[in-house]
Design a protein around this motif. Sequence first.
Motif, short mmCIF file in Angstrom:
data_model
loop_
_atom_site.label_atom_id
_atom_site.label_comp_id
_atom_site.label_asym_id
_atom_site.label_seq_id
_atom_site.Cartn_x
_atom_site.Cartn_y
_atom_site.Cartn_z
N MET A 306 0.83 -1.20 0.00
CA MET A 306 0.00 0.00 0.00
C MET A 306 0.87 1.26 0.00
N GLN A 307 0.40 2.29 -0.67
CA GLN A 307 1.06 3.59 -0.68
C GLN A 307 0.00 4.69 -0.58
N ASN A 308 0.41 5.82 -0.02
CA ASN A 308 -0.50 6.97 -0.03
C ASN A 308 -0.09 8.01 -1.07
N ASP A 309 1.09 7.85 -1.69
CA ASP A 309 1.55 8.82 -2.69
C ASP A 309 2.51 8.13 -3.66
N PRO A 310 2.01 7.67 -4.83
CA PRO A 310 0.62 7.72 -5.29
C PRO A 310 -0.25 6.75 -4.49
N HIS A 311 -1.52 7.08 -4.37
CA HIS A 311 -2.43 6.29 -3.54
C HIS A 311 -2.83 5.04 -4.30
N GLN A 312 -2.33 3.90 -3.86
CA GLN A 312 -2.68 2.63 -4.51
C GLN A 312 -2.51 1.48 -3.52
N ILE A 313 -3.36 0.47 -3.70
CA ILE A 313 -3.35 -0.74 -2.89
C ILE A 313 -3.21 -1.91 -3.85
N ARG A 314 -2.22 -2.75 -3.62
CA ARG A 314 -2.01 -3.90 -4.49
C ARG A 314 -1.97 -5.19 -3.67
N PHE A 315 -2.76 -6.17 -4.09
CA PHE A 315 -2.65 -7.52 -3.55
C PHE A 315 -1.79 -8.30 -4.53
N VAL A 316 -0.70 -8.86 -4.03
CA VAL A 316 0.31 -9.47 -4.90
C VAL A 316 0.43 -10.97 -4.61
N ASP A 317 0.24 -11.77 -5.63
CA ASP A 317 0.40 -13.22 -5.55
C ASP A 317 1.68 -13.57 -6.30
N SER A 318 2.71 -13.99 -5.58
CA SER A 318 4.03 -14.21 -6.20
C SER A 318 4.42 -15.68 -6.15
N ILE A 319 5.04 -16.13 -7.23
CA ILE A 319 5.64 -17.45 -7.27
C ILE A 319 7.14 -17.27 -7.37
#
Length: 331
Positions: A306-319
């Motif tokens: 998550m970030q507030n600048d730039p404001h973005q939320i990412r759910f990350v599925d990594s292999i």
Amino acid sequence: MNADLSLEFLRVVEQAAIACAHTMGLGDRHKSDQVAVEAMRRVMDTVPIDGTIVIGEGERDEAPMLFIGEKVGLAHARNRAGAPSDYPQVDIAVDPLEGTNLCATGAANAIAVLAASNRGGLLHAPDLYMEKLVVGPSSKDAVDLDAPPADNLKAIARSLGRKVEDLVVIVLDRPRHEKLTADIRASGARIRLIGDGDLSAGIAAAVVGSGVHAVMGIGGAPEGVLTAAAMRCLNGEILARLVINKPEHEARCRAMGITDFKKVYRARDLAPGESIIFAATGVTDGTLMRGVRFFGDGTRTGSIIMQNDPHQIRFVDSIHVAPAKDVKIHF
């Protein structure tokens, strides 16, 4: 800080989670924490920052790695070799394994987590207890830390357009919460008691659809700062006040520049930075993230960045693919 750094911090929490996931269910909480710290420290020194740990594993004389005030990042790795640095200055709060008991017993919601901000962007919180009330975006202006639980629950229900009986409140299962638990139940709201992990609970409270509507009770102050960083990104809120009932508590607060012992902190007080990154990877399965899964050709992790600048939320599925021939990727 920028979006590229968020991916660097993702590597840090992923590797910490993978390391302690190998100890999951073995019943050795100290070993679980140790390998998480070692992995986080090792990867942190590859991140292109001039970093300072402001919330870590303890004071310098209590923790061999990731202690409060420790310098981390590629800048310091290179400085040790005598090379100059112009990397960005970053304050970092870490909990290499939030929920050591959860990992040791194989219970849900153990995570590896960190928050990072521009210098001065995270409160240097002493390792004391803190009264906490965590809610999501719809309720953030409706609650009061000093109000009775029943009043806060009515306010949360109104803001969500629900009945109090529809609400789920997470509370740490501790003797100190007996009255709080009784008051919540008397209001008609439902309680989910947890053994550890009020940070992951706080994140869930700020995400619509998680089935969690508030977190109440007393928990660690360092976890409160990490929760505040998440709230700055999720538009939720934490109301908190340090529990100071001994002269040595006051001395520790003063040493960290805290002089108002009655202050009620909000998310922007605990995490005032203009640029905040929050990263967490599941160690065991949880409300928002799956735990680490090992398969023959690699490892799979679930994370939130998550970030507030730039404001973005990412759910990350990594292999994370093993270095071998004929690798097979599992869906």
